[in-house]
Write a protein that holds these residues in place. Structure first.
Motif, mmCIF file in Angstrom:
data_model
loop_
_atom_site.group_PDB
_atom_site.id
_atom_site.type_symbol
_atom_site.label_atom_id
_atom_site.label_comp_id
_atom_site.label_asym_id
_atom_site.label_seq_id
_atom_site.Cartn_x
_atom_site.Cartn_y
_atom_site.Cartn_z
ATOM 1 N N ASN A 27 48.613 31.773 39.800
ATOM 2 C CA ASN A 27 47.554 32.061 39.350
ATOM 3 C C ASN A 27 46.967 31.208 38.007
ATOM 4 O OD1 ASN A 27 46.680 34.455 41.149
ATOM 5 N ND2 ASN A 27 48.391 35.393 39.933
ATOM 6 N N TYR A 28 45.713 30.760 38.066
ATOM 7 C CA TYR A 28 45.335 29.978 36.824
ATOM 8 C C TYR A 28 44.489 30.836 35.801
ATOM 9 C CZ TYR A 28 42.994 26.745 33.806
ATOM 10 O OH TYR A 28 42.342 26.214 32.821
ATOM 11 N N TYR A 29 45.067 30.846 34.481
ATOM 12 C CA TYR A 29 44.092 31.388 33.357
ATOM 13 C C TYR A 29 43.776 30.432 32.531
ATOM 14 C CZ TYR A 29 46.232 35.601 35.406
ATOM 15 O OH TYR A 29 46.600 36.690 36.485
ATOM 16 N N ASN A 52 42.757 31.034 29.452
ATOM 17 C CA ASN A 52 43.337 31.513 28.221
ATOM 18 C C ASN A 52 44.057 32.813 28.261
ATOM 19 O OD1 ASN A 52 41.432 33.448 27.868
ATOM 20 N ND2 ASN A 52 39.950 31.843 27.671
ATOM 21 N N HIS A 53 44.584 33.155 27.382
ATOM 22 C CA HIS A 53 45.473 34.458 27.468
ATOM 23 C C HIS A 53 44.508 35.575 27.537
ATOM 24 C CE1 HIS A 53 44.118 34.346 23.090
ATOM 25 N NE2 HIS A 53 44.614 35.668 23.141
ATOM 26 N N LYS A 54 43.208 35.572 27.193
ATOM 27 C CA LYS A 54 42.380 36.870 27.289
ATOM 28 C C LYS A 54 42.211 37.099 28.669
ATOM 29 C CE LYS A 54 40.264 35.799 22.838
ATOM 30 N NZ LYS A 54 39.169 35.500 22.109
ATOM 31 N N GLU A 55 42.030 36.206 29.594
ATOM 32 C CA GLU A 55 41.740 36.284 30.959
ATOM 33 C C GLU A 55 43.019 36.821 31.831
ATOM 34 O OE1 GLU A 55 38.844 35.786 32.535
ATOM 35 O OE2 GLU A 55 37.984 34.973 30.491
ATOM 36 N N MET A 56 44.108 36.840 31.313
ATOM 37 C CA MET A 56 45.415 37.539 31.747
ATOM 38 C C MET A 56 45.216 38.827 31.925
ATOM 39 S SD MET A 56 48.274 34.620 30.440
ATOM 40 C CE MET A 56 49.724 35.345 31.374
ATOM 41 N N LYS A 111 42.680 40.708 32.745
ATOM 42 C CA LYS A 111 41.873 41.292 33.790
ATOM 43 C C LYS A 111 42.696 41.404 34.829
ATOM 44 C CE LYS A 111 37.827 39.023 31.801
ATOM 45 N NZ LYS A 111 36.840 37.900 32.065
ATOM 46 N N ILE A 163 43.930 40.984 38.839
ATOM 47 C CA ILE A 163 43.631 39.923 39.797
ATOM 48 C C ILE A 163 43.012 40.518 41.186
ATOM 49 C CG2 ILE A 163 44.907 38.189 41.473
ATOM 50 C CD1 ILE A 163 47.049 38.125 39.428
#
Length: 86
Positions: free
Chosen positions: A72-74, A76-80, A82, A84
Motif C-alpha cells: 500500500n502506498y501512503y 505521508n504518515h497521516k494517510e496511514m 485511514k 484501507i
C-alpha cells in the motif's frame, strides 16, 4: 583539507540514501569518472527506488512468475491512519 584519490575499483555495500544521508552525488561522480565496480553502478542507480523496480519486473514477468507481497502506498504518515478500502 580534502585530498584527491583514484580507487582501483568500487564495492557498494549500502543504500545510496537513508534518513540521515544522501550519497547519490558520489554514485554519479563514480559513474561519470568511469570507475570500475564490483556492482554495476547502473543497476545501483536504477535500484534506488526498489518498490518501483520490483513492480516493473512483476509487470514484465507476470504475477505468477514474480509474486510480491501486497503493498500500500501512503503519501505521508497521516494517510496511514485511514482504513484501507479495496
Amino acid at each position: 583539507m580534502a585530498g584527491t584519490f583514484r580507487p582501483d575499483f568500487l564495492l557498494v555495500r549500502q543504500h545510496m540514501r537513508d534518513a540521515n544521508a544522501d550519497f547519490r552525488n558520489l554514485l554519479l561522480g563514480f559513474k561519470y569518472g568511469g570507475l570500475p565496480s564490483v556492482n554495476s553502478l547502473h543497476s545501483i542507480y536504477n535500484f534506488q527506488d526498489k518498490p518501483w523496480v520490483l513492480i516493473q519486473i512483476q509487470k514484465r514477468l507476470g504475477k505468477e512468475n514474480f509474486p510480491l507481497t501486497e503493498q500500500n502506498y501512503y503519501p505521508n504518515h497521516k494517510e496511514m491512519r485511514k482504513p484501507i478500502t479495496y
